[in-house]
Motif scaffolding. Structure first.
Motif, PDB file in Angstrom:
ATOM      1  N   ARG A 102      -2.070  -1.017   5.625  1.00 20.69           N
ATOM      2  CA  ARG A 102      -1.778   0.349   5.180  1.00 20.69           C
ATOM      3  C   ARG A 102      -2.821   0.907   4.207  1.00 20.69           C
ATOM      4  NH1 ARG A 102       2.849  -2.358   5.851  1.00 20.69           N
ATOM      5  NH2 ARG A 102       4.255  -1.457   7.416  1.00 20.69           N
ATOM      6  N   ASN A 135      -3.530   4.725   4.549  1.00 18.59           N
ATOM      7  CA  ASN A 135      -2.492   5.622   4.055  1.00 18.59           C
ATOM      8  C   ASN A 135      -2.485   5.705   2.527  1.00 18.59           C
ATOM      9  OD1 ASN A 135      -1.079   7.360   5.562  1.00 18.59           O
ATOM     10  ND2 ASN A 135       0.839   6.206   5.563  1.00 18.59           N
ATOM     11  N   TRP A 136      -2.879   4.614   1.884  1.00 22.48           N
ATOM     12  CA  TRP A 136      -3.045   4.632   0.431  1.00 22.48           C
ATOM     13  C   TRP A 136      -4.144   5.615   0.041  1.00 22.48           C
ATOM     14  CZ3 TRP A 136      -1.454   3.453  -4.314  1.00 22.48           C
ATOM     15  CH2 TRP A 136      -2.384   3.260  -5.335  1.00 22.48           C
ATOM     16  N   HIS A 142      -0.208  11.308   7.064  1.00 24.51           N
ATOM     17  CA  HIS A 142       0.406  10.328   6.158  1.00 24.51           C
ATOM     18  C   HIS A 142       1.776   9.894   6.691  1.00 24.51           C
ATOM     19  CE1 HIS A 142       0.447   8.542   2.107  1.00 24.51           C
ATOM     20  NE2 HIS A 142       1.709   8.889   1.988  1.00 24.51           N
ATOM     21  N   LEU A 176       1.532   8.127  10.113  1.00 27.66           N
ATOM     22  CA  LEU A 176       1.129   6.718  10.025  1.00 27.66           C
ATOM     23  C   LEU A 176       2.310   5.844   9.599  1.00 27.66           C
ATOM     24  CD1 LEU A 176      -2.466   6.758   8.517  1.00 27.66           C
ATOM     25  CD2 LEU A 176      -1.753   6.020  10.782  1.00 27.66           C
ATOM     26  N   VAL A 177       3.166   6.377   8.723  1.00 27.83           N
ATOM     27  CA  VAL A 177       4.344   5.598   8.316  1.00 27.83           C
ATOM     28  C   VAL A 177       5.225   5.328   9.541  1.00 27.83           C
ATOM     29  CG1 VAL A 177       6.484   5.653   6.979  1.00 27.83           C
ATOM     30  CG2 VAL A 177       4.353   6.412   5.940  1.00 27.83           C
ATOM     31  N   GLN A 221       3.161   2.890  11.997  1.00 27.30           N
ATOM     32  CA  GLN A 221       3.009   1.519  11.484  1.00 27.30           C
ATOM     33  C   GLN A 221       4.336   0.903  11.087  1.00 27.30           C
ATOM     34  OE1 GLN A 221       0.004   2.080   8.343  1.00 27.30           O
ATOM     35  NE2 GLN A 221      -1.410   1.034   9.719  1.00 27.30           N
ATOM     36  N   HIS A 281       7.811   1.354   8.510  1.00 21.73           N
ATOM     37  CA  HIS A 281       7.876   1.232   7.058  1.00 21.73           C
ATOM     38  C   HIS A 281       7.923  -0.229   6.626  1.00 21.73           C
ATOM     39  CE1 HIS A 281       8.780   2.295   2.975  1.00 21.73           C
ATOM     40  NE2 HIS A 281       8.728   3.574   3.286  1.00 21.73           N
ATOM     41  N   SER A 282       7.244  -0.514   5.507  1.00 25.08           N
ATOM     42  CA  SER A 282       7.329  -1.863   4.940  1.00 25.08           C
ATOM     43  C   SER A 282       8.725  -2.064   4.353  1.00 25.08           C
ATOM     44  CB  SER A 282       6.270  -2.014   3.846  1.00 25.08           C
ATOM     45  OG  SER A 282       6.394  -0.943   2.929  1.00 25.08           O
ATOM     46  N   ASN A 294       3.819  -6.776   5.890  1.00 26.29           N
ATOM     47  CA  ASN A 294       4.877  -5.788   6.061  1.00 26.29           C
ATOM     48  C   ASN A 294       6.019  -6.039   5.093  1.00 26.29           C
ATOM     49  OD1 ASN A 294       3.626  -4.361   8.186  1.00 26.29           O
ATOM     50  ND2 ASN A 294       4.137  -6.048   9.551  1.00 26.29           N
TER      51      ASN A 294
END
Lengths: 524, 377
Positions: free
Chosen positions: A140, A143-144, A228, A231-232, A235, A237-238, A365
């Motif tokens: 990620r 995205n950061w 943003h 991408l969440v 990918q 969510h963590s 993750n």
């Protein structure tokens, strides 16, 4: 001819069928509805920023219908008597009209301002959550970086926005901005005259800021926010470590219907709070400040909160000007150009730096709790302390005034604090993390403290512990430390009877304690 | 650990809708619903109570929204929309309550709606735990290889490697249009700061006033000032006595005119001899005990406007730079590094204060090519 019977009940299915015939959406739609989101209250912080942004777009559109970014000079004749016959720009006049003559204009202005403050606050807190839990790690990193850019874009957008009304406060802010631009080595004076189309303030800067504020920056913000959030979703969510949660799955709720209801309800709550604030709490009362005049400023001129850290850094900077070969690098260059530059570049590369230092190339993750990475948490605490010292120094004249402290003492306290407090915060935060970890390990090994003291035959007193799992012959548990929350109290284990529910009178009979649990406590 | 529910009806004999959804999610979307449990037993007293609470919230939301509309239309009982806007009335009038009432009603309405939806979701919908496989870590290797080959083949089809001339030729539009993309925005914005020399000229320049020396005037832009207008220890802001001299067009011109106490004035006269770097003058730049310094702070350009009579310090409220007037406006605390430029004063033939000439150094914040000494020094 027989009339075809129209069946209302079949209408949704028929419409859905017709749509799917044309766009083939059944499969993607269903996987969208069934997408699983992990749930934790800290995951809502970014959503607050998103909701505030939507409210900014809505209220900003309203304001744009009435505001004119014109620096043409007019004489005010509106309904606010104290400013009648005062010379001012058309921009300030239309801002006054919005506040006094447009029906509902004032609440829109105030909601817009509060939403901007909330937008930045939510971004900052959300970034802190992402940092302290290690959510920026591979995969990620991008995205950061986008999030960091969103902070700085929001900063610029906010600054452009509060420059527009052309009141005394916005003009002072613009004047300082022009000094910052001027301080850039080699090209400063060229950039400044190009930006203002001549000498400060010129006649065009508000129109330029207006197009930045209502079109260019929102467009970039909207695009980056879309990427943003996209991408969440892509990918996934963590999630925090916990029962059944691994690096390769998501444990939570399907998006529809429950999760999305909670999101929608939360949006309405954020919207409602902003409406309350916009109606009840005054913000930026421009009519009290008066129009911008180059010779007028009052003490206690503070920018919006998210700009205050740069104001503070400017105040704390010693008078170190570099002069050589007839050229000058002004002191203001370091705290307002170099510092923000460092504050952009270092966090941007932080995910890669940390991965290199930890020799960590894996996918992550599962989030880490702050206590489990004491060095990162310490660094974050140092960063927050640095930021807070600067922010408080941005208001050090107010503090000096209210607490009867010498202004110069406040400046020196800030200078010293900026160097001393961050390392101290690093040390303290790291020790707290290690202590918390230690306690978790202790509970895993010995169990939860029960508060029951037992007298042994030889006269010693011991506290009885409730192990979390079967123990070996020494009474030690064998649970591995996985970085997930560990129960610390007996009622977390269900050992206490549940609280009796009901506000005025019990709405149910209190349940008797389970005999099995009592036995367990007494036998250990 | 999972709990089937009675929600969803099949056709009576087959699987329930929930079972179909659950199996479909498992087989098609990799979603395993491992736990599914209503918050309250369906039809129970507690469930009905919660339904009533949620309904009440929605109704309150609607009610407050209607109150909002009523307030917007009738408050404060003006004849809107026939008058323009809503006409703020000064004083303690009903119009004061307009914005708070709007905010209160809108906030309550949205708040009740939000709480209603949240309670509906959290309390009336079954609680579930679902698991989904992430499938992360990149594409299937075969897929990846095929896409790579496709991309390589596209490169081959374009054939730049085989046709070096094309590669060279392509550089021409890339360079040319790139330069055009750069030169247009720069060209349309760029303004030379030195022609005209905007940083070195202010409203006090006699050249811009038809060669006549510029008088100091008050805030109204016309009233000239005599030395006796200012009491000992007093100070006023003065502007150049030219058209629009008191407006933002001449944002770098305002000066602070200070009348020092006699002994302080004597000290300043001594110090001006020692450091004449921030002014040029033929006659002595002070008129009696009067001295004028640029009001624009040399740090960030805010007006340095807080004058402390006791200590003869001038404080800029933006970043707290402090200038000691009796030491020729030397910066003694805070981030400012340069003295405030001095405006050399004289008395004109009618006995009004005027400037001998323009400032000798650029007013306001420092920049790269700003001379640290006055120009003629």
């Amino acid at each position: 001819m027989k009339k075809r019977k129209f069946d209302v009940k079949q209408l949704p299915a028929a419409t859905a069928g017709a749509i799917d015939d044309r766009y083939k959406v059944a499969t993607p739609l269903r996987s969208f509805l069934n997408k699983v989101f992990p749930d934790h209250w800290t995951f809502l912080l970014g959503e607050i920023a998103l909701f505030a942004f939507i409210i900014l777009l809505l209220t900003g559109t309203f304001l744009a219908l009435f505001f004119e970014p014109s620096m043409q000079e007019v004489t005010y004749q509106g309904s606010y008597l104290p400013l009648r016959d005062v010379h001012m720009s058309r921009a300030y006049e239309t801002s006054l009209e919005l506040s006094f003559d447009v029906r509902g204009g004032l609440i829109m202005r105030q909601m817009h301002h509060w939403a901007a403050l909330l937008f930045m606050a939510a971004i900052v807190v959300h970034m802190a959550r992402v940092f302290f839990t290690g959510a920026f790690r591979k995969p990620r990193e991008l995205n950061w970086i986008i999030g960091l850019l969103l902070f700085w874009l929001g900063f610029l957008e906010g600054f452009a926005g509060y420059s527009l009304p052309d009141d005394a406060l916005s003009g002072t802010g613009l004047r300082i901005a022009s000094a910052i631009v001027l301080s850039i080595p080699l090209v400063g004076s060229w950039v400044s005259t190009s930006l203002f189309s001549g000498e400060f303030p010129g006649e065009i800067i508000l129109e330029r800021f207006y197009i930045l504020h209502v079109f260019l920056l929102p467009l970039v913000l909207l695009t980056l926010i879309t990427v943003h959030v996209g991408l969440v979703i892509v990918q996934k969510h963590s999630q925090f470590p916990g029962p059944g949660r691994t690096n390769h799955n998501v444990v939570g709720e399907r998006w529809f219907p429950r999760y999305v209801l909670k999101q929608g309800g939360f949006f309405m709550l954020v919207f409602g709070v902003l409406a309350l604030m916009g109606g009840l709490f005054q913000i930026n009362p421009i009519w009290l400040f008066g129009p911008y005049e180059a010779a007028v400023v009052s003490s206690g001129s503070q920018p919006d909160w998210y700009v205050m850290f740069l104001d503070g850094s400017t105040r704390l900077m010693p008078a170190w000007e570099i002069r050589a070969f007839g050229y000058t690098i002004p002191a203001i260059f370091w705290p307002t150009v170099v510092l923000p530059g460092l504050l952009t570049v270092f966090p941007m590369f932080y995910p890669f730096i940390e991965a290199r230092l930890r020799k960590d190339k894996g996918f992550h993750n599962l989030l880490e709790r702050p206590r489990d990475v004491p060095e990162r948490t310490g660094l974050g605490a140092a960063g927050i302390t640095f930021y807070l010292v600067l922010t408080f120094s941005g208001g050090n004249d107010i503090i000096a005034d209210k607490f009867q402290i010498s202004l110069n003492a406040m400046t020196w306290a800030g200078r010293i604090g900026l160097l001393v407090l961050p390392p101290l915060a690093y040390y303290v935060a790291r020790r707290i993390c290690l202590g918390l970890q230690q306690h978790d390990r202790e509970v895993l090994a010995h169990g939860v403290e029960t508060g029951i003291i037992r007298l042994l035959p030889d006269g010693r007193f011991i506290e009885v512990h409730q192990p979390l799992a079967p123990v070996d012959e020494h009474g030690h548990g064998e649970l591995p430390y996985v970085g997930a929350p560990v129960p610390k109290k007996m009622n977390r284990l269900g050992a206490l009877p549940p609280a009796v529910r009901g506000f005025f009178k019990p709405i149910e009979e209190p349940a008797p304690p389970k005999p099995k649990d009592r036995e367990k406590i007494e036998t250990h | 650990m999972s709990t089937g529910t009675g929600t969803g009806t099949g056709n009576g004999t087959g699987p329930t809708r929930f079972e179909v959804v659950r199996q479909g999610a498992r087989e098609h979307d990799d979603v395993e619903i491992v736990h599914y449990e209503p918050q309250y037993p369906p039809g129970s007293k507690a469930e009905k109570r919660m339904t009533r609470i949620v309904s009440l919230m929605f109704m309150l939301s609607g009610l407050t929204a209607i109150l909002f509309v009523l307030a917007y239309v009738w408050w404060p009982f003006t004849d809107w929309p026939s008058v323009d806007g809503w006409q703020y009335q000064p004083g303690n009038t009903a119009s004061k309550g307009f914005t708070p009432i709007l905010g209160l009603m809108l906030g309550l309405s949205l708040g009740f709606l939000g709480l209603g939806i949240l309670t509906w979701g959290k309390k009336l919908l079954p609680h579930e735990i679902a698991l989904q496989d992430r499938h992360d870590g990149g594409s299937d290797p075969a897929e990846r290889a095929l896409t790579g080959t496709t991309l390589q083949f596209i490169g081959e089809e374009l054939g730049l490697a085989r046709r070096p001339l094309l590669k060279v030729a392509l550089a021409a539009p890339a360079a040319g249009l790139g330069a055009a993309a750069l030169v247009v925005p720069v060209g349309m914005l760029i303004k030379d700061p030195h022609h005209p020399d905007v940083f070195f000229h202010t409203g006090w320049d006699p050249a811009a006033n038809g060669g006549k020396k510029v008088r100091l005037v008050r805030e109204d832009g016309v009233t000239a000032i005599r030395p006796e207008d200012i009491s000992v220890g007093g100070q006023i802001t003065a502007f150049p006595g030219i058209p629009e001299g008191n407006r933002n067009k001449h944002a770098d011109s305002p000066v602070l005119l200070i009348r020092l106490r006699q002994d302080d004035a004597a000290r300043l006269r001594e110090n001006i001899k020692a450091y004449p770097t921030n002014a040029k003058f033929e006659k002595h730049p002070m008129v009696g005990d009067l001295v004028a310094y640029s009001k624009i702070c040399t740090h960030a350009g805010c007006p340095a406007s807080l004058y402390e009579q006791e200590t003869n310090r001038l404080l800029c409220p933006c970043h707290q730079s402090q200038f000691l007037i009796t030491d020729n406006a030397k910066p003694i605390f805070g981030p400012a590094t340069q003295r405030l430029p001095m405006l050399p004063l004289e008395l004109d033939e009618e006995g009004f204060l005027a400037a001998q000439g323009d400032f000798a150094v650029p007013v306001g914040p420092a920049f790269w090519e700003k001379p640290s000494e006055r120009r003629d020094a």
